[in-house]
Design a protein around this motif. Structure first.
Motif, PDB file in Angstrom:
ATOM      1  N   GLN A  45      40.143  33.864  41.492  1.00  0.00           N
ATOM      2  CA  GLN A  45      40.282  34.816  42.588  1.00  0.00           C
ATOM      3  C   GLN A  45      41.670  35.454  42.583  1.00  0.00           C
ATOM      4  N   TRP A  52      42.890  44.103  41.216  1.00  0.00           N
ATOM      5  CA  TRP A  52      42.472  45.089  42.217  1.00  0.00           C
ATOM      6  C   TRP A  52      43.666  45.763  42.890  1.00  0.00           C
ATOM      7  N   LEU A  68      32.873  43.367  40.346  1.00  0.00           N
ATOM      8  CA  LEU A  68      32.878  41.912  40.234  1.00  0.00           C
ATOM      9  C   LEU A  68      31.438  41.427  40.181  1.00  0.00           C
ATOM     10  N   LYS A  76      32.723  35.088  46.152  1.00  0.00           N
ATOM     11  CA  LYS A  76      32.809  36.552  46.093  1.00  0.00           C
ATOM     12  C   LYS A  76      33.122  37.136  47.468  1.00  0.00           C
ATOM     13  N   LEU A  80      36.375  39.369  49.035  1.00  0.00           N
ATOM     14  CA  LEU A  80      36.304  40.636  49.756  1.00  0.00           C
ATOM     15  C   LEU A  80      37.060  40.539  51.079  1.00  0.00           C
ATOM     16  N   ASP A 183      29.187  45.609  49.047  1.00  0.00           N
ATOM     17  CA  ASP A 183      28.686  44.243  48.914  1.00  0.00           C
ATOM     18  C   ASP A 183      27.219  44.333  48.484  1.00  0.00           C
ATOM     19  N   TYR A 212      32.873  47.219  43.918  1.00  0.00           N
ATOM     20  CA  TYR A 212      31.468  46.843  43.766  1.00  0.00           C
ATOM     21  C   TYR A 212      31.413  45.342  43.485  1.00  0.00           C
ATOM     22  N   ALA A 213      30.684  44.598  44.312  1.00  0.00           N
ATOM     23  CA  ALA A 213      30.595  43.150  44.112  1.00  0.00           C
ATOM     24  C   ALA A 213      29.148  42.716  44.279  1.00  0.00           C
ATOM     25  N   GLU A 245      33.441  39.684  34.971  1.00  0.00           N
ATOM     26  CA  GLU A 245      32.059  39.191  34.950  1.00  0.00           C
ATOM     27  C   GLU A 245      31.974  37.783  34.367  1.00  0.00           C
TER      28      GLU A 245
END
Length: 344
Positions: A45, A52, A68, A76, A80, A183, A212-213, A245
């Protein structure tokens, strides 16, 4: 998001990583901020948030798009939260958090708003609150601006904001933001993406970012937008894209042993040994289908949508009739069923 690490732990390095270069990053500052509120970031993380929040010499994000893809329950959503908390508290950003469903967007809102509603535990965050809107489908957190010299809230001057919305064709109308979070990105459609893109055209800070996750699309999810961004990462066609990824390159053979599958889970789940236990993975092996386990737990990207449809969409749409009464009553008809991805 405190970890309970065991001896063995999941692989912290992504199988696929694309990270634009940067002069410096706010990643460490973000980790330090959330550390004050009980978050201890896993190594993976810390790496992702560093990419980012990387900046160039003009103080602009070098990653204007961030992707991600990591299996479920690995942290995840917590990541965020870290990005959004740092963005509105320390950067004064205007953020739009979108999800596939209203309940998912509301869950994210409840998690983030809890930091600002506990005045006894986090008085400095509570003092920053201008308003918290709880109207279903229109949840939002609005903060006062911060004086750069005293670091005290400037009551009456709006600072960072984050709004939560379920995605739809018209959901983004009226929003002007700096950062958009997608999300459940595997559910994102091109129509929704097209509607959301203009929200950043006049970003208040001039520093834009899309995040984008999600997880690999299943045969029943749209997945086109997320898959297209992934292809850009693999083909390295976008130098402003950050992509991380955790996945297997191909689906395991049907006769793969449980021990080998657990080994693959350690390779593709960075939180295994931190928050996910081997016993839980073994239960999933017994209860999930082979395809489902490969996709949801091992991050496998199926070749969904590669095959050309047997009947092109344009041709199919031309066959529509207004009513059976238009000369079709009594005629013999046939139906043809295909697999969800159109390959068979």
């Amino acid at each position: 998001m405190k970890s309970s690490k065991t001896t063995a732990c999941g692989r912290q390095e992504p199988r696929i990583a694309l990270e634009p270069g940067y002069s410096y990053t706010d990643g460490e500052a973000a980790a330090q901020l959330v550390g004050e509120y009980g978050y201890t970031l896993d190594p993976w993380q810390s790496r992702v948030i560093g990419a980012w929040l990387g900046r160039d010499e003009r103080d602009r994000f070098t990653a204007t798009s961030c992707g991600l893809a990591v299996p479920r329950q690995n942290g995840k959503n917590a990541l965020l939260e870290v990005r959004e908390l740092y963005g509105i508290v320390c950067m004064g950003e205007h953020i739009l958090h979108t999800a596939h469903e209203v309940k998912t967007a509301r869950k994210a809102f409840n998690r983030l708003s809890s930091f600002f509603e506990n005045g006894r535990k986090y008085p400095e965050l509570a003092a920053m609150v201008a308003s918290i809107r709880r109207t279903n489908g229109q949840e939002a957190i609005e903060l006062w601006a911060i004086d750069p010299d005293t670091l005290e809230p400037i009551v009456g001057e709006v600072g960072g904001t984050v709004e939560f919305s379920a995605r739809s064709r018209g959901a983004a109308r009226g929003f002007t933001v700096d950062t958009v979070v997608f999300d459940e990105a595997q559910e994102l459609t091109d129509e929704q993406l097209d509607a959301l893109l203009p929200t950043l055209a006049a970003a208040p800070s001039g520093n834009r970012q899309f995040i984008y996750a999600g997880t690999p699309p299943s045969p029943t999810t749209p997945g086109d937008s997320f898959a297209r961004i992934r292809r850009s990462a693999i083909e390295k066609t976008d130098d402003s894209l950050a992509w991380h990824e955790w996945s297997v390159e191909k689906m395991p053979a049907r006769d793969t042993s449980g021990e080998e599958l657990l080994g693959l889970a350690y390779e593709t789940n960075p939180a295994l040994g931190y928050r996910i236990t081997p016993e839980f993975i073994q239960k999933e092996m017994l209860s999930m289908s082979a395809d489902g386990f490969a996709r949801e737990r091992l991050g496998w990207w199926a070749e969904v949508g590669k095959a050309a449809p047997a009947i092109p969409k344009s041709v199919w749409e031309k066959t529509g009739v207004g009513s059976i009464a238009q000369g079709y009553a009594g005629r013999r008809t046939f139906g043809v069923k295909f697999t969800p991805d159109g390959s068979l």
